[in-house]
Design a protein around this motif. Structure first.
Motif, PDB file in Angstrom:
ATOM      1  N   SER A 292       7.532   4.691   0.189  1.00 16.47           N
ATOM      2  CA  SER A 292       6.006   4.710   0.141  1.00 16.47           C
ATOM      3  C   SER A 292       5.617   4.666   1.544  1.00 16.47           C
ATOM      4  O   SER A 292       6.182   4.003   2.561  1.00 16.47           O
ATOM      5  CB  SER A 292       5.440   3.727  -0.758  1.00 16.47           C
ATOM      6  OG  SER A 292       4.087   3.825  -0.732  1.00 16.47           O
ATOM      7  N   LYS A 293       4.519   5.050   1.690  1.00 16.97           N
ATOM      8  CA  LYS A 293       3.771   4.758   3.171  1.00 16.97           C
ATOM      9  C   LYS A 293       3.170   3.276   3.215  1.00 16.97           C
ATOM     10  O   LYS A 293       3.364   2.794   4.302  1.00 16.97           O
ATOM     11  CB  LYS A 293       2.466   5.894   3.117  1.00 16.97           C
ATOM     12  CG  LYS A 293       1.418   5.594   4.283  1.00 16.97           C
ATOM     13  CD  LYS A 293       0.249   6.535   4.272  1.00 16.97           C
ATOM     14  CE  LYS A 293      -0.529   6.217   5.343  1.00 16.97           C
ATOM     15  NZ  LYS A 293      -1.811   7.199   5.424  1.00 16.97           N
ATOM     16  N   LYS A 301      -0.738   3.760  -8.667  1.00 17.54           N
ATOM     17  CA  LYS A 301      -1.078   4.864  -7.876  1.00 17.54           C
ATOM     18  C   LYS A 301      -0.217   5.152  -7.044  1.00 17.54           C
ATOM     19  O   LYS A 301      -0.230   4.337  -5.997  1.00 17.54           O
ATOM     20  CB  LYS A 301      -2.610   4.860  -7.347  1.00 17.54           C
ATOM     21  CG  LYS A 301      -3.086   6.059  -6.992  1.00 17.54           C
ATOM     22  CD  LYS A 301      -4.668   5.917  -6.445  1.00 17.54           C
ATOM     23  CE  LYS A 301      -4.975   7.436  -5.933  1.00 17.54           C
ATOM     24  NZ  LYS A 301      -6.528   7.343  -5.472  1.00 17.54           N
ATOM     25  N   GLN A 302       0.611   6.107  -6.956  1.00 16.56           N
ATOM     26  CA  GLN A 302       1.889   6.179  -5.949  1.00 16.56           C
ATOM     27  C   GLN A 302       1.384   6.564  -4.790  1.00 16.56           C
ATOM     28  O   GLN A 302       0.350   7.102  -4.659  1.00 16.56           O
ATOM     29  CB  GLN A 302       2.698   7.404  -6.805  1.00 16.56           C
ATOM     30  CG  GLN A 302       4.084   7.494  -5.846  1.00 16.56           C
ATOM     31  CD  GLN A 302       4.880   8.839  -6.636  1.00 16.56           C
ATOM     32  OE1 GLN A 302       4.613   9.445  -7.572  1.00 16.56           O
ATOM     33  NE2 GLN A 302       6.019   8.720  -5.989  1.00 16.56           N
ATOM     34  N   ASN A 303       1.916   6.000  -3.681  1.00 16.59           N
ATOM     35  CA  ASN A 303       1.680   6.361  -2.523  1.00 16.59           C
ATOM     36  C   ASN A 303       0.178   5.744  -1.995  1.00 16.59           C
ATOM     37  O   ASN A 303      -0.302   6.435  -0.833  1.00 16.59           O
ATOM     38  CB  ASN A 303       2.064   7.619  -1.962  1.00 16.59           C
ATOM     39  CG  ASN A 303       2.726   7.741  -0.679  1.00 16.59           C
ATOM     40  OD1 ASN A 303       3.334   6.995  -0.031  1.00 16.59           O
ATOM     41  ND2 ASN A 303       2.232   8.896   0.123  1.00 16.59           N
ATOM     42  N   ILE A 306      -1.979  -1.545  -2.564  1.00 20.49           N
ATOM     43  CA  ILE A 306      -2.662  -2.125  -3.699  1.00 20.49           C
ATOM     44  C   ILE A 306      -4.129  -2.480  -3.533  1.00 20.49           C
ATOM     45  O   ILE A 306      -4.294  -2.902  -2.537  1.00 20.49           O
ATOM     46  CB  ILE A 306      -1.906  -3.399  -3.969  1.00 20.49           C
ATOM     47  CG1 ILE A 306      -2.273  -3.971  -5.625  1.00 20.49           C
ATOM     48  CG2 ILE A 306      -1.845  -4.196  -2.871  1.00 20.49           C
ATOM     49  CD1 ILE A 306      -1.416  -5.109  -5.840  1.00 20.49           C
ATOM     50  N   GLU A 307      -4.931  -2.408  -4.394  1.00 18.51           N
ATOM     51  CA  GLU A 307      -6.568  -2.644  -4.132  1.00 18.51           C
ATOM     52  C   GLU A 307      -6.960  -3.644  -4.950  1.00 18.51           C
ATOM     53  O   GLU A 307      -7.558  -4.687  -4.132  1.00 18.51           O
ATOM     54  CB  GLU A 307      -7.106  -1.090  -4.691  1.00 18.51           C
ATOM     55  CG  GLU A 307      -7.024  -0.079  -3.678  1.00 18.51           C
ATOM     56  CD  GLU A 307      -8.002   1.063  -4.195  1.00 18.51           C
ATOM     57  OE1 GLU A 307      -8.942   0.857  -4.985  1.00 18.51           O
ATOM     58  OE2 GLU A 307      -7.713   2.032  -3.588  1.00 18.51           O
ATOM     59  N   TYR A 308      -6.852  -4.022  -6.166  1.00 20.47           N
ATOM     60  CA  TYR A 308      -7.419  -4.977  -7.010  1.00 20.47           C
ATOM     61  C   TYR A 308      -6.415  -6.210  -7.080  1.00 20.47           C
ATOM     62  O   TYR A 308      -5.326  -6.016  -7.879  1.00 20.47           O
ATOM     63  CB  TYR A 308      -7.819  -4.328  -8.189  1.00 20.47           C
ATOM     64  CG  TYR A 308      -8.605  -3.426  -8.138  1.00 20.47           C
ATOM     65  CD1 TYR A 308     -10.059  -3.678  -7.450  1.00 20.47           C
ATOM     66  CD2 TYR A 308      -8.452  -2.001  -8.383  1.00 20.47           C
ATOM     67  CE1 TYR A 308     -10.836  -2.453  -7.366  1.00 20.47           C
ATOM     68  CE2 TYR A 308      -9.208  -0.941  -8.100  1.00 20.47           C
ATOM     69  CZ  TYR A 308     -10.412  -1.079  -7.873  1.00 20.47           C
ATOM     70  OH  TYR A 308     -11.570   0.005  -7.411  1.00 20.47           O
TER      71      TYR A 308
END
Length: 405
Positions: A292-293, A301-303, A306-308
């Motif tokens: 992954s990037k 959500k691929q690539n 993490i947000e939350y």
């Protein structure tokens, strides 16, 4: 037409047998209209281009008080001096293409957010999500009352006082944006004082026992949440910048994380030396997210990063029994504990990537381009040793950093 100095007591108690208008002696043009039914409303009488005009301010209420009406008159008086016409603008407003709250937010996002930094845009989108959930998105924005905004913010304030303040600022911006487009006549979200919600610096720093309890709960979380929290406590960097960590920005040979200036709050390229404890986490994650990037790839959500992690933060707070645990407290704890083991303020400031250095004037900061690379590495290695001592209970000798001449 009776004329007298209006008082709050008079306005609230006055009764009439026939519809009567009272003009305020202290505020020119302000009037109070009272009907036999008890209905009372404020208005403003003014002249515009030689004509006498009348603007309806609103019905007397807990929100539209005498003081509020006087303030409104002063605002309109200044507006008229600049060539404005409140009554004419209200007529145009009534003929405008009305927008629901959801539609107004959509246009606000499309036209305003692109001007912000990517990290700030993301924060705005999260808080706009709160607004959509907390207020009726299908209601015309013109139909919202000030008390609805205050009630919503008060509810948010119960669990997130600082977030309530930030949301209030967004709502004020939204209503100003809407007023400019004649969707509303006034900014009802402006100048709202949230009692006890004033943003202030917290002084929460975790004890050895609390750090152990938190780390224990970090290890019970699924990946990449577990490793994000650990990395925050090891490096003391900002949560948003840490969650966006990219594999391309990691130099394993030099044990260095280079954060691009586009991803930093300070707007500069930030160099973070990686102690062995951080490298171990990265090596552990490499087989999982190496394609992954992002190092901390989103599990949904691929690539994407993490947000939350707020829900995980709540779980950790509950299970660790560390009262009032907040993510940002980890950064403060790292900074304070590093200072306790004699990390010089200039070095600590560089590690935290503060825009103002730990000592010296702002002018000195402009010319001081020295990045303290070796001192930062030594300081973070010393903190990693101290963290191991806290987690394991084993004593380790920590040498002072040699200050550069």
């Amino acid at each position: 037409m009776p004329k007298k100095i209006l008082t709050a007591s008079f306005v609230s108690t006055v009764k009439v047998d026939t519809r009567t208008e009272f003009y305020d002696s202290s505020t020119s043009g302000l009037g109070l209209r009272v009907s036999p039914t008890g209905k009372k409303s404020f208005f403003y009488r003014y002249r515009y281009k030689g004509k006498t005009k009348r603007y309806h301010i609103g019905e007397f209420s807990k929100i539209t008080t005498l003081a509020a009406a006087r303030n409104k008159v002063e605002e309109m008086r200044l507006h008229i001096k600049k060539g404005g016409d409140p009554q004419g603008e209200e007529k145009n407003y009534k003929q405008a293409d009305f927008k629901t709250l959801s539609q107004a937010l959509d246009e606000y996002e499309q036209k305003y957010l692109p001007n912000l930094k990517p990290s700030t845009q993301q924060n705005y989108k999260i808080r706009i999500g709160y607004i959509r959930k907390g207020l009726n998105p299908n209601k015309y924005i013109k139909d919202f009352e000030r008390y609805e905004i205050i009630d919503f913010l008060d509810e948010v304030k119960k669990t997130a006082p600082v977030n309530a303040q930030r949301i209030q600022a967004i709502l004020s911006g939204l209503f100003k944006f809407s007023k400019d487009r004649a969707w509303v006549t006034e900014n009802i979200a402006n100048r709202i004082t949230l009692i006890n919600a004033r943003e202030r610096e917290r002084d929460r720093v975790y004890t050895d026992d609390e750090i152990r309890r938190l780390w224990n709960e970090f290890e019970k979380q699924s990946e990449p949440v577990q490793s994000v929290f650990k990395m925050l406590l090891i490096l003391g960097q900002r949560s948003g910048e840490t969650r966006k960590m990219k594999w391309a920005d990691i130099d394993f040979k030099k044990q260095l994380w280079v954060i691009p200036k586009a991803d930093t709050k300070a707007g500069n390229t930030h160099y973070v030396p990686l102690p062995d404890k951080a490298i171990q986490i990265l090596e552990y994650l490499k087989p999982w997210t190496g394609n992954s990037k992002f190092v901390f790839e989103s599990p949904v959500k691929q690539n994407s990063h993490i947000e939350y992690i707020q829900y995980a933060s709540k779980r950790i707070r509950k299970l660790s029994k560390v009262e009032g645990f907040r993510i940002h407290d980890l950064r403060r704890t790292v900074a304070t504990r590093m200072a306790e083991i004699n990390t010089p303020p200039q070095v600590l400031s560089k590690i935290l990537n503060h825009s103002t250095p730990g000592s010296g004037s702002a002018i000195t900061a402009i010319y001081n381009r020295y990045d303290y690379a070796e001192e930062k590495r030594t300081a973070l290695n010393r903190w990693a040793i101290e963290l191991d001592r806290i987690l394991t209970g084993r004593e380790a000798k920590i040498h002072d950093i040699k200050k550069s001449s």
